[in-house]
Design a protein around this motif. Structure first.
Motif, PDB file in Angstrom:
ATOM      1  N   GLN A 123       0.770  -1.288   0.004  1.00  0.00           N
ATOM      2  CA  GLN A 123      -0.073   0.075  -0.121  1.00  0.00           C
ATOM      3  C   GLN A 123       0.767   1.210   0.048  1.00  0.00           C
ATOM      4  N   ASP A 124       1.932   1.298   0.780  1.00  0.00           N
ATOM      5  CA  ASP A 124       2.683   2.396   1.028  1.00  0.00           C
ATOM      6  C   ASP A 124       4.018   2.506   0.789  1.00  0.00           C
ATOM      7  N   GLY A 125       4.701   1.320   0.349  1.00  0.00           N
ATOM      8  CA  GLY A 125       6.213   1.267   0.307  1.00  0.00           C
ATOM      9  C   GLY A 125       6.598   1.940  -1.031  1.00  0.00           C
ATOM     10  N   ARG A 126       7.996   1.686  -1.431  1.00  0.00           N
ATOM     11  CA  ARG A 126       8.211   2.034  -2.866  1.00  0.00           C
ATOM     12  C   ARG A 126       7.380   1.864  -3.853  1.00  0.00           C
ATOM     13  N   ARG A 127       7.035   2.793  -5.024  1.00  0.00           N
ATOM     14  CA  ARG A 127       6.086   2.405  -5.825  1.00  0.00           C
ATOM     15  C   ARG A 127       6.854   1.905  -7.159  1.00  0.00           C
ATOM     16  N   ASN A 128       7.523   0.678  -6.972  1.00  0.00           N
ATOM     17  CA  ASN A 128       8.198   0.193  -8.100  1.00  0.00           C
ATOM     18  C   ASN A 128       7.632  -1.336  -8.414  1.00  0.00           C
ATOM     19  N   MET A 129       6.084  -1.589  -8.172  1.00  0.00           N
ATOM     20  CA  MET A 129       5.476  -2.522  -8.167  1.00  0.00           C
ATOM     21  C   MET A 129       4.413  -2.661  -8.950  1.00  0.00           C
ATOM     22  N   PHE A 130       3.921  -3.777  -9.502  1.00  0.00           N
ATOM     23  CA  PHE A 130       2.279  -3.804  -9.826  1.00  0.00           C
ATOM     24  C   PHE A 130       2.155  -5.219  -9.367  1.00  0.00           C
ATOM     25  N   GLU A 131       0.504  -5.198  -9.712  1.00  0.00           N
ATOM     26  CA  GLU A 131       0.021  -6.407  -9.181  1.00  0.00           C
ATOM     27  C   GLU A 131      -0.901  -7.204  -9.926  1.00  0.00           C
ATOM     28  N   THR A 132      -0.907  -8.651  -9.935  1.00  0.00           N
ATOM     29  CA  THR A 132      -1.886  -9.295 -10.663  1.00  0.00           C
ATOM     30  C   THR A 132      -2.607 -10.184  -9.814  1.00  0.00           C
ATOM     31  N   PHE A 133      -3.954  -9.823  -9.612  1.00  0.00           N
ATOM     32  CA  PHE A 133      -4.650 -10.743  -8.599  1.00  0.00           C
ATOM     33  C   PHE A 133      -5.262 -11.903  -9.427  1.00  0.00           C
ATOM     34  N   LEU A 134      -5.130 -13.246  -8.695  1.00  0.00           N
ATOM     35  CA  LEU A 134      -5.875 -14.284  -9.101  1.00  0.00           C
ATOM     36  C   LEU A 134      -7.262 -14.863  -8.483  1.00  0.00           C
ATOM     37  N   VAL A 135      -8.003 -14.507  -8.926  1.00  0.00           N
ATOM     38  CA  VAL A 135      -9.307 -14.785  -8.320  1.00  0.00           C
ATOM     39  C   VAL A 135     -10.195 -15.946  -8.775  1.00  0.00           C
ATOM     40  N   VAL A 136     -10.780 -16.967  -8.078  1.00  0.00           N
ATOM     41  CA  VAL A 136     -11.574 -17.872  -8.363  1.00  0.00           C
ATOM     42  C   VAL A 136     -13.088 -17.306  -8.179  1.00  0.00           C
ATOM     43  N   ASP A 137     -13.903 -17.444  -9.415  1.00  0.00           N
ATOM     44  CA  ASP A 137     -15.032 -16.960  -9.193  1.00  0.00           C
ATOM     45  C   ASP A 137     -16.067 -17.589  -8.413  1.00  0.00           C
ATOM     46  N   LYS A 138     -16.265 -18.812  -8.657  1.00  0.00           N
ATOM     47  CA  LYS A 138     -17.170 -19.633  -8.091  1.00  0.00           C
ATOM     48  C   LYS A 138     -16.574 -20.671  -6.947  1.00  0.00           C
ATOM     49  N   SER A 139     -16.532 -20.609  -5.613  1.00  0.00           N
ATOM     50  CA  SER A 139     -15.963 -21.731  -4.977  1.00  0.00           C
ATOM     51  C   SER A 139     -17.011 -22.789  -4.769  1.00  0.00           C
ATOM     52  N   ALA A 140     -16.506 -23.963  -4.543  1.00  0.00           N
ATOM     53  CA  ALA A 140     -17.338 -25.170  -4.489  1.00  0.00           C
ATOM     54  C   ALA A 140     -18.205 -25.665  -3.454  1.00  0.00           C
ATOM     55  N   SER A 141     -17.731 -24.692  -2.388  1.00  0.00           N
ATOM     56  CA  SER A 141     -18.661 -25.029  -1.106  1.00  0.00           C
ATOM     57  C   SER A 141     -18.948 -23.799  -0.658  1.00  0.00           C
ATOM     58  N   ARG A 142     -19.956 -23.700   0.380  1.00  0.00           N
ATOM     59  CA  ARG A 142     -20.458 -22.408   1.196  1.00  0.00           C
ATOM     60  C   ARG A 142     -20.449 -22.687   2.635  1.00  0.00           C
ATOM     61  N   GLN A 143     -19.770 -21.455   3.349  1.00  0.00           N
ATOM     62  CA  GLN A 143     -19.952 -21.337   4.671  1.00  0.00           C
ATOM     63  C   GLN A 143     -20.488 -20.160   4.928  1.00  0.00           C
TER      64      GLN A 143
END
Ligand code: PA5
Length: 432
Positions: free
Chosen positions: A315-335
């Motif tokens: 969030q706040d450190g040296r601005r020398n990075m970028f990010e790629t998120f890996l997101v699973v759209d639908k989980s198999a189970s519910r809680q």
């Protein structure tokens, strides 16, 4: 059926349409060279059409061998390191239950070794093997990798002590080069069952060869679905427009960000099962791009866990990075969160909400906060946790790194840098 998707909204103000159009010009030339297999490192591009050309007879052989092992073994150990380890490990961690080896129903239990030189690790593994029927798969393209070879020698002796020298033949499967290396020589002499690693496929691109496919099949995962997902993405990632080819879009964006000083990429996932997909990705990108004093440093985070450790610096450190998120759209189970009368923890505002809904909001909040904090980010949405989509993801990342490395002006298919430590280690060990 919806495909895996790349979303790039949080690149606004970091990468412009004009820059994308400009970088696409050299990309078209590279695309042509890759397709004709005329690029630097062209003797290692066998992975390009592997999903669509893998022989059915080989798939059947892998499935039959795996079925035999599943019947015969209580414990299956896959020995290998780097590209001879991470593809299978990533797949099994992503697709099997989180605590698979703790489940009674799971047979055989699948373990990995030969990817470290820890005596304690091996001792602990032998404790797990006690009174169990063990089958091993030794995987090494060169056939001479120290970690794998040392562990194989020790495990082989362990098996010989238990079963006797003559009876271990059907407990060992070797995956190695067709004709070269110490492992090939030993397998031929001892008469072990073998699988061949194609000459033109490097370790980190080998998950869809027997290197990855045999352990994956032994774990009970549908390898045909994995191959099919990759084959469908082989087609998709052969398109020559940025909008219809997510691999090229990803490669273009990370190249432009790198040129602007964003020299670290963090692959951040919100599902613990993706941890080893990130490890596989780190090898693929680090070994492919990191040469000639160039390359994006590939890092990874497991969220939300790491938001409580690395969140601050992102969030706040040296601005020398970028990010790629890996997101699973639908989980198999519910809680879902239960409603409780006293509401002592103050969580009733979440009553009835599913944990994955909260997880999704955590992702949305994180991507937005990091973007506003100066970390451009994009997201890969995986529709579901299944082998088909993992196949798509593997191929997507492979095709993207080939483009990205060639765009950077390096040979993405070699790894000369990994020899330096070996030379020094062999000297220290007194290797003749
Ligand atoms: O990508 C690579 O080439 C390396 O990571 C290798 O896979 C790793 O060093 C293991 O090599 P081998 O399969 O020859 O034992």
């Amino acid at each position: 059926m919806e495909d895996m998707k790349l979303i790039t909204n949080n690149m606004r103000n970091f990468v412009s349409k004009k820059e994308m159009d400009d970088v696409f010009r050299p990309m078209k030339l590279i695309h042509g060279a890759l397709k004709k297999k005329e690029c630097p490192g062209n003797d290692f591009v066998g992975w390009l059409d592997l999903p669509s050309t893998i022989p059915l007879a080989l798939v059947k052989d892998i499935e039959q061998t795996a079925a035999k092992i599943r019947k015969q073994a209580d414990v299956f150990i896959s020995l290998g390191i780097g590209g001879s380890y991470l593809g299978a490990k990533a797949t099994i961690e992503f697709l099997k239950p989180a605590f698979a080896n703790e489940l009674k129903s799971e047979k055989p239990k699948v373990y990995f070794a030969g990817h470290n030189l820890s005596a304690d690790y091996l001792t602990d593994l032998f404790a797990v093997c006690k009174n169990k029927k063990v089958v091993i798969n030794v995987i090494s393209k060169s056939g001479t990798t120290t970690e794998t070879a040392v562990v194989f020698r020790i495990i082989k002796q362990y098996l010989e002590k238990i079963y006797g020298k003559k009876k271990i033949k059907d407990k060992i499967v070797c995956t190695t080069d067709e004709s070269r290396g110490a492992l090939r020589k030993m397998a031929d002499e001892e008469g072990y069952k073998t699988f061949i690693i194609p000459d033109d496929v490097g370790g980190r691109f080998s998950v869809l060869t027997p290197v990855g496919l045999l352990p994956i099949a032994v774990a009970g995962i549908d390898i045909r679905a994995l191959i099919k997902g990759a084959a469908d993405f082989e087609k998709k990632c052969n398109n020559v427009t940025l909008n219809s080819n997510p691999a090229y879009k990803y490669a273009a964006i990370r190249h432009l960000l790198y040129k602007k000083g964003k020299v670290i990429e963090i692959l951040s996932s919100f599902h613990p099962s993706l941890q080893y997909v990130s490890e596989w990705w780190k090898q693929l990108y680090g070994e492919s791009e990191g040469k000639n004093k160039k390359g994006v440093f590939p890092a990874s985070c497991n969220f939300t866990t790491d938001l409580h450790s690395l969140g601050q610096i992102i969030q706040d450190g040296r601005r020398n990075m970028f990010e790629t998120f890996l997101v699973v759209d639908k989980s198999a189970s519910r809680q879902s969160v239960p409603k409780v009368k006293d509401n002592l923890d103050g969580l009733n505002y979440l009553a009835g909400k599913d944990m994955e809904f909260i997880n999704r909001k955590a992702y949305e909040a994180t991507s937005s906060a990091h973007y506003e904090g100066g970390v451009p980010n994009m997201t890969i949405f995986i529709p579901k946790r299944n082998p088909y989509y993992l196949g798509q993801l593997f191929y997507f990342f492979e095709k993207a790194v080939a483009m990205s490395g060639l765009l950077l002006g390096v040979n993405p298919f070699n790894q000369p840098g990994v020899e330096a430590y070996k030379k020094k280690m062999f000297k220290l060990l007194g290797k003749p």
